[in-house]
Design a protein around this motif. Structure first.
Motif, mmCIF file in Angstrom:
data_model
loop_
_atom_site.group_PDB
_atom_site.id
_atom_site.type_symbol
_atom_site.label_atom_id
_atom_site.label_comp_id
_atom_site.label_asym_id
_atom_site.label_seq_id
_atom_site.Cartn_x
_atom_site.Cartn_y
_atom_site.Cartn_z
ATOM 1 N N GLU A 90 0.972 -1.143 0.149
ATOM 2 C CA GLU A 90 -0.105 0.081 -0.073
ATOM 3 C C GLU A 90 0.950 1.331 0.067
ATOM 4 O O GLU A 90 0.476 1.980 -0.711
ATOM 5 N N ALA A 91 2.035 1.102 0.725
ATOM 6 C CA ALA A 91 2.726 2.470 0.893
ATOM 7 C C ALA A 91 3.485 2.724 -0.346
ATOM 8 O O ALA A 91 3.616 3.722 -1.092
ATOM 9 N N GLU A 92 3.646 1.385 -1.180
ATOM 10 C CA GLU A 92 4.546 1.527 -2.607
ATOM 11 C C GLU A 92 3.349 2.150 -3.589
ATOM 12 O O GLU A 92 3.865 2.853 -4.390
ATOM 13 N N GLU A 93 2.079 1.778 -3.686
ATOM 14 C CA GLU A 93 1.187 2.183 -4.126
ATOM 15 C C GLU A 93 0.825 3.611 -4.143
ATOM 16 O O GLU A 93 0.724 4.433 -4.907
ATOM 17 N N THR A 94 1.010 4.269 -2.831
ATOM 18 C CA THR A 94 0.451 5.619 -2.610
ATOM 19 C C THR A 94 1.649 6.299 -3.223
ATOM 20 O O THR A 94 1.632 7.215 -3.649
ATOM 21 N N ILE A 95 2.989 6.019 -3.154
ATOM 22 C CA ILE A 95 4.042 6.518 -3.554
ATOM 23 C C ILE A 95 4.056 6.826 -5.066
ATOM 24 O O ILE A 95 4.438 7.784 -5.753
#
Length: 325
Positions: free
Chosen positions: A242-247
């Motif tokens: 999820e963090a990678e997707e947000t970034i």
């Protein structure tokens, strides 16, 4: 009645003749019985003549010099033999019976962390050289038993009690097998070790309940650790994703805004250059393009001239339906 006396005359030469035949037959029978030996299909016969090795004979009927001049030892070279430690098999059948109580001295040994453990094991072996088995080592079977016990105590003494009782059992058996074969080769006893099997490994009876409680606690700890690791593996990769997707979304949004700003700036510059070259035409084109964008969004359109004021009441504008979206 008349009494008759009968006299039997026995010839001494006849008695001596038949007595000699009987004695000769007995002698031949004894000679045959003491000189004929049968060697089984899984055996070799080692012949000793006057206490010295003479020859090795193969399975079948064999003759030796009688009256104790030659003796034969039958060695089972084709059979797998075994020695048991810490127990003895009392009845080999579909359901074997074992005796353990009298053999605790063999199986009780000290581990590397100074704990006692009760190790029962089996050594399976074969005799590969009957000459070495008989003459290189005195009482080779007893020597093999002593070597097996020594090797097991050495290997167990290098490990902790938990290793011996749980995960290290196979390693202990393999290490004892290798060490025992090395000792057999060094002693030249004519024995090949086929396998060492740990039959049973337990803590001593007086401490067995406490040890089982410790094992249960350790298993529960391992279970909780595994559950925590499973939860970690479930949550952390998802959060990282999820963090990678947000970034990636933020980077894409920033790239889109920058590209749009660059495009609008270039469009403005191009429009300015066109205005400098032809102001009236450029203003007219801008006006038309603006109206083209605005007019579709305002619904019904009524176009009148500047002097058409008296027309508005006649149009009934308040009843004109608004455009449906």
């Amino acid at each position: 009645m008349e009494n008759k006396n009968y006299e039997i005359n026995i010839n001494p030469d006849w008695i001596r003749k038949y007595l000699k035949k009987i004695i000769l037959g007995i002698a031949l029978l004894v000679l045959f019985a003491t000189s004929l030996r049968t060697v089984g299909p899984e055996e070799e016969g080692v012949v000793i003549q006057l206490g010295e090795y003479n020859r090795t004979v193969q399975p079948g009927l064999n003759f030796i010099i009688p009256f104790g001049i030659e003796r034969m030892y039958k060695i089972p070279v084709q059979r797998q033999l075994k020695q048991e430690f810490g127990f003895r098999t009392t009845n080999s059948s579909q359901r074997s019976d074992y005796a353990k109580s009298a053999y605790g001295d063999e199986s009780m040994m000290l581990t590397g962390d100074l704990n006692l453990t009760d190790v029962e094991w089996v050594v399976q072996y074969r005799i590969t050289d009957s000459y070495k088995f008989l003459f290189r080592v005195r009482n080779a079977e007893k020597t093999l038993r002593d070597m097996s016990e020594s090797a097991m105590r050495k290997i167990v003494g290098d490990r902790t009690v938990n290793e011996v009782l749980t995960v290290g059992r196979q390693e202990v058996a393999s290490s004892v097998e290798v060490l025992l074969q090395q000792m057999c080769d060094e002693y030249e006893n004519g024995i090949r070790i086929d396998q060492v099997v740990l039959q049973d490994v337990n803590p001593p009876e007086p401490v067995k309940p406490s040890f089982n409680a410790v094992n249960q606690a350790q298993q529960e700890r391992e279970t909780l650790i595994n559950q925590a690791e499973a939860e970690y593996n479930r949550v952390i990769p998802r959060a990282r994703g999820e963090a990678e997707e947000t970034i990636q979304l933020a980077e894409a949004f920033a790239l889109n805004r920058v590209n749009r700003a660059i495009g609008e700036a270039e469009r403005f510059n191009a429009l300015y250059d066109a205005y400098v070259k032809a102001p009236e035409v450029t203003k007219q084109r801008i006006y038309l393009e603006t109206m083209e964008r605005v007019l579709p969004k305002i619904g019904n359109k009524i176009i009148v001239d500047e002097k058409g004021n008296n027309v508005l009441p006649l149009l009934n504008i308040d009843k004109v339906k608004a455009p449906t979206k």
